[in-house]
Design a protein around this motif. Structure first.
Motif, PDB file in Angstrom:
ATOM      1  N   LEU A 185      -0.200 -22.350  11.063  1.00 31.92           N
ATOM      2  CA  LEU A 185       0.577 -21.023  11.063  1.00 31.92           C
ATOM      3  C   LEU A 185       1.474 -20.975   9.884  1.00 31.92           C
ATOM      4  CD1 LEU A 185       1.726 -22.042  14.634  1.00 31.92           C
ATOM      5  CD2 LEU A 185       0.272 -20.176  13.995  1.00 31.92           C
ATOM      6  N   GLY A 186       1.802 -22.058   8.951  1.00 30.87           N
ATOM      7  CA  GLY A 186       2.550 -21.750   7.971  1.00 30.87           C
ATOM      8  C   GLY A 186       1.988 -21.270   6.868  1.00 30.87           C
ATOM      9  N   ALA A 187       0.654 -21.376   6.628  1.00 37.34           N
ATOM     10  CA  ALA A 187      -0.119 -20.772   5.646  1.00 37.34           C
ATOM     11  C   ALA A 187      -0.157 -19.343   5.996  1.00 37.34           C
ATOM     12  CB  ALA A 187      -1.355 -21.440   5.657  1.00 37.34           C
ATOM     13  N   GLN A 188      -0.216 -18.991   7.108  1.00 39.57           N
ATOM     14  CA  GLN A 188      -0.389 -17.558   7.250  1.00 39.57           C
ATOM     15  C   GLN A 188       0.887 -16.985   7.068  1.00 39.57           C
ATOM     16  OE1 GLN A 188      -2.396 -16.401  11.258  1.00 39.57           O
ATOM     17  NE2 GLN A 188      -2.405 -18.648  11.416  1.00 39.57           N
ATOM     18  N   VAL A 189       2.255 -17.774   7.300  1.00 38.30           N
ATOM     19  CA  VAL A 189       3.452 -16.877   7.142  1.00 38.30           C
ATOM     20  C   VAL A 189       3.697 -16.881   5.742  1.00 38.30           C
ATOM     21  CG1 VAL A 189       5.955 -17.498   7.277  1.00 38.30           C
ATOM     22  CG2 VAL A 189       4.391 -17.926   9.106  1.00 38.30           C
ATOM     23  N   ILE A 190       3.240 -17.877   4.638  1.00 39.43           N
ATOM     24  CA  ILE A 190       3.402 -18.035   3.251  1.00 39.43           C
ATOM     25  C   ILE A 190       2.447 -16.714   2.564  1.00 39.43           C
ATOM     26  CG2 ILE A 190       2.913 -19.217   1.116  1.00 39.43           C
ATOM     27  CD1 ILE A 190       3.829 -21.832   2.824  1.00 39.43           C
ATOM     28  N   ALA A 191       1.110 -16.919   3.298  1.00 37.89           N
ATOM     29  CA  ALA A 191       0.428 -15.746   2.775  1.00 37.89           C
ATOM     30  C   ALA A 191       1.075 -14.367   2.811  1.00 37.89           C
ATOM     31  CB  ALA A 191      -1.031 -15.875   3.245  1.00 37.89           C
ATOM     32  N   ALA A 192       1.385 -14.064   3.964  1.00 34.16           N
ATOM     33  CA  ALA A 192       2.053 -12.680   4.257  1.00 34.16           C
ATOM     34  C   ALA A 192       3.103 -12.428   3.329  1.00 34.16           C
ATOM     35  CB  ALA A 192       2.316 -12.664   5.642  1.00 34.16           C
ATOM     36  N   ARG A 193       3.963 -13.487   3.155  1.00 38.03           N
ATOM     37  CA  ARG A 193       5.217 -13.586   2.173  1.00 38.03           C
ATOM     38  C   ARG A 193       4.781 -13.227   0.784  1.00 38.03           C
ATOM     39  NH1 ARG A 193       9.134 -18.193   4.235  1.00 38.03           N
ATOM     40  NH2 ARG A 193       9.745 -17.381   6.238  1.00 38.03           N
ATOM     41  N   LEU A 194       3.791 -13.745   0.294  1.00 42.85           N
ATOM     42  CA  LEU A 194       3.435 -13.749  -1.138  1.00 42.85           C
ATOM     43  C   LEU A 194       2.677 -12.166  -1.255  1.00 42.85           C
ATOM     44  CD1 LEU A 194       1.623 -17.227  -1.515  1.00 42.85           C
ATOM     45  CD2 LEU A 194       3.796 -16.244  -2.546  1.00 42.85           C
ATOM     46  N   GLU A 195       2.038 -11.755  -0.314  1.00 48.38           N
ATOM     47  CA  GLU A 195       1.749 -10.447  -0.526  1.00 48.38           C
ATOM     48  C   GLU A 195       2.540  -9.600  -0.385  1.00 48.38           C
ATOM     49  OE1 GLU A 195      -1.153  -7.203   2.163  1.00 48.38           O
ATOM     50  OE2 GLU A 195      -1.059  -9.445   2.504  1.00 48.38           O
ATOM     51  N   LEU A 196       3.845  -9.681   0.338  1.00 48.88           N
ATOM     52  CA  LEU A 196       4.648  -8.660   0.299  1.00 48.88           C
ATOM     53  C   LEU A 196       5.526  -8.678  -0.950  1.00 48.88           C
ATOM     54  CD1 LEU A 196       6.693  -6.690   1.387  1.00 48.88           C
ATOM     55  CD2 LEU A 196       8.102  -8.581   2.771  1.00 48.88           C
ATOM     56  N   ILE A 197       5.638  -9.999  -1.583  1.00 46.91           N
ATOM     57  CA  ILE A 197       6.362 -10.391  -2.821  1.00 46.91           C
ATOM     58  C   ILE A 197       5.818  -9.378  -3.898  1.00 46.91           C
ATOM     59  CG2 ILE A 197       6.881 -11.857  -4.740  1.00 46.91           C
ATOM     60  CD1 ILE A 197       8.838 -11.824  -2.480  1.00 46.91           C
ATOM     61  N   ASP A 198       4.124  -9.468  -3.883  1.00 46.40           N
ATOM     62  CA  ASP A 198       3.424  -8.659  -4.936  1.00 46.40           C
ATOM     63  C   ASP A 198       3.897  -7.135  -4.978  1.00 46.40           C
ATOM     64  OD1 ASP A 198       2.168 -11.155  -5.702  1.00 46.40           O
ATOM     65  OD2 ASP A 198       0.350 -10.657  -4.296  1.00 46.40           O
ATOM     66  N   GLN A 199       4.170  -6.733  -3.519  1.00 52.33           N
ATOM     67  CA  GLN A 199       4.247  -5.345  -3.343  1.00 52.33           C
ATOM     68  C   GLN A 199       5.832  -4.841  -3.902  1.00 52.33           C
ATOM     69  OE1 GLN A 199       3.064  -5.341   0.507  1.00 52.33           O
ATOM     70  NE2 GLN A 199       1.468  -4.005   0.141  1.00 52.33           N
ATOM     71  N   LEU A 200       6.814  -5.909  -3.778  1.00 48.83           N
ATOM     72  CA  LEU A 200       8.170  -5.714  -4.184  1.00 48.83           C
ATOM     73  C   LEU A 200       8.390  -6.050  -5.511  1.00 48.83           C
ATOM     74  CD1 LEU A 200       9.821  -7.326  -1.034  1.00 48.83           C
ATOM     75  CD2 LEU A 200       9.646  -4.757  -1.368  1.00 48.83           C
ATOM     76  N   THR A 201       7.516  -6.671  -6.351  1.00 47.08           N
ATOM     77  CA  THR A 201       7.676  -7.116  -7.473  1.00 47.08           C
ATOM     78  C   THR A 201       8.074  -6.018  -8.489  1.00 47.08           C
ATOM     79  OG1 THR A 201       6.376  -9.026  -7.312  1.00 47.08           O
ATOM     80  CG2 THR A 201       6.654  -8.277  -9.400  1.00 47.08           C
ATOM     81  N   GLU A 202       7.581  -4.684  -8.371  1.00 47.26           N
ATOM     82  CA  GLU A 202       7.999  -3.645  -9.068  1.00 47.26           C
ATOM     83  C   GLU A 202       9.143  -3.049  -8.653  1.00 47.26           C
ATOM     84  OE1 GLU A 202       4.370  -1.689 -10.285  1.00 47.26           O
ATOM     85  OE2 GLU A 202       3.409  -3.226 -11.275  1.00 47.26           O
ATOM     86  N   LEU A 203       9.106  -2.700  -7.324  1.00 47.64           N
ATOM     87  CA  LEU A 203       9.857  -1.671  -6.470  1.00 47.64           C
ATOM     88  C   LEU A 203      11.440  -2.242  -6.730  1.00 47.64           C
ATOM     89  CD1 LEU A 203       8.054  -1.116  -3.227  1.00 47.64           C
ATOM     90  CD2 LEU A 203       8.393   0.429  -5.307  1.00 47.64           C
ATOM     91  N   ILE A 204      11.448  -3.647  -6.520  1.00 47.88           N
ATOM     92  CA  ILE A 204      13.028  -4.142  -6.543  1.00 47.88           C
ATOM     93  C   ILE A 204      13.555  -3.841  -8.055  1.00 47.88           C
ATOM     94  CG2 ILE A 204      14.380  -6.091  -6.616  1.00 47.88           C
ATOM     95  CD1 ILE A 204      12.676  -6.806  -4.138  1.00 47.88           C
TER      96      ILE A 204
END
Length: 414
Positions: A198-217
């Motif tokens: 379960l933790g791997a799925q949570v981390i993977a989802a967060r990393l994907e979101l970070i990728d998308q926020l890296t330029e927006l923020i």
């Protein structure tokens, strides 16, 4: 998206509230403590199944009552759904969409989408890692409700694993040679496997979101504070996240490596519950090094990015500005006004009109008061509705689009 109707019963200071709402700017004005923030908190609770002010449900239920009810009818690109939520501090909450009862409140996620700006957002920069983890997890749950279930399952396994580490610490120290120790360690093996999955799925989802926020923020921050140092973010994990294809195996191995320390301390030291989002300005961390103005700009940038991401994938989420104009200087007020200019619906709360930008003309205005009753003080509407007059419409306004109204879907109380 816009909210066409919002109903509250026994939610905080409101014994009862029914609002018929239109697209555009909806303004709530009332002195501090009168209950205006409670209204937008209720809407945010339906959207995220959590409050931006408290971590438990008990404060949400009006004193002397056993439950609170929130119902919100959302219109999204012509489709209308009503989300009902019954909040019960001492039992499981119950949810319903239109006339269909939900198996779990998580099924409500996505019916109402909101992005909230509030003074509490300063904690995203100044506060503990839990604030930043929650920021990510709320966005993930809004975009992919299934992953909210994964996070809830992870939290459940984590609690059970921590309980075992605390209760059986002495036995586990004796190792597999001891009958009781062997049993406890075997159980820990089971929890390790589930936690890693379960933790791997949570981390993977967060990393994907970070990728998308890296330029927006950083882009949002530069627009707010072009004279400041550049902003950038990074995800800090308790495991090596270099290879995202093997996160589960890496986490399981790290749990094994940290097992002795976890047994000694009686707590889980590995997993997404201990991760953080690092916020930087230039080469320095924003926490502790950013000025008050830079902190506000960073916090607003996080919400800007969230709004832009949700908008890019679907219709506009409902934008909520809760008592923020009083905290901002003229430049940052202007930036927020520009964001609100073409949003389908904006909820704004303010203590007094003087806190608001001069060119902000609401489509609807509600004035909040209080009344003393036998059961205590409750919030009331002093002015049910005030739409713009012809004189108002001649003034500069933020919202000038025309919107159609949908017929109300049938619903019933949870």
């Amino acid at each position: 998206m816009y909210i066409r109707e919002l109903d509250l019963r026994d939610f905080r200071s409101w014994s009862e509230l029914n609002l018929d709402l239109n697209p555009g700017i909806v303004l709530f004005v009332g002195r501090n403590g009168f209950g205006k923030t409670n209204i937008v908190e209720a809407l945010g609770y339906v959207a995220h199944l959590s409050s931006h002010r408290v971590n438990q449900d008990a404060p949400l239920v009006r004193q002397g009552t056993s439950s609170a009810r929130v119902s919100a009818t959302a219109v999204n690109q012509g489709r209308e759904l009503t989300a009902h939520l019954l909040i019960k501090p001492h039992a499981a909450n119950q949810a319903q969409i239109n006339r269909t009862r939900c198996k779990t409140p998580r099924e409500l996620l996505g019916v109402v989408k909101t992005v909230l700006f509030s003074p509490e957002d300063l904690a995203l920069v100044r506060g503990e890692p839990a604030e930043r983890r929650r920021y990510l997890d709320d966005i993930i749950a809004t975009r992919t409700p299934r992953l909210a279930g994964v996070k809830a399952d992870y939290d459940k396994v984590l609690r059970q694993r921590n309980a075992l580490l605390k209760s059986a610490s002495s036995a586990m120290r004796r190792g597999y040679g001891d009958t009781e120790g062997a049993s406890a360690l075997s159980t820990l093996d089971v929890w390790d496997t589930q936690l890693a999955s379960l933790g791997a799925q949570v981390i993977a989802a967060r990393l994907e979101l970070i990728d998308q926020l890296t330029e927006l923020i950083p882009a949002a921050y530069e627009g707010l504070a072009p004279e400041s140092r550049p902003a950038h973010i990074a995800y800090k994990s308790t495991i090596d996240v270099t290879d995202r294809e093997v996160l589960e195996a890496v986490m399981l191995a790290e749990l094994g490596a940290k097992r002795q320390r976890e047994i000694e301390r009686g707590i889980s030291l590995v997993g997404p519950h201990r991760d953080d989002v690092e916020l930087h300005l230039g080469t320095a961390p924003a926490k502790g090094f950013a000025s008050h103005g830079e902190t506000w700009s960073y916090a607003i940038s996080l919400r800007f990015a969230e709004f832009q991401l949700l908008r890019s994938e679907d219709s506009d989420p409902v934008l909520i500005l809760d008592d923020v104009f009083a905290e901002l200087d003229a430049k940052r007020r202007e930036k927020l006004v520009k964001l609100a200019a073409d949003v389908e619906q904006v909820f704004i709360t303010a203590a007094v009109d003087e806190d608001l930008p001069e060119n902000l003309i609401p489509m609807q205005r509600f004035e909040i008061g209080v009344e003393d009753t036998d059961s205590g003080r409750i919030s009331i509407l002093r002015t049910p509705d005030k739409s713009p007059t012809e004189e108002d419409t001649a003034a500069p306004r933020i919202e000038e689009k025309e919107h159609g109204e949908s017929d109300k879907a049938g619903d019933e109380d949870v």
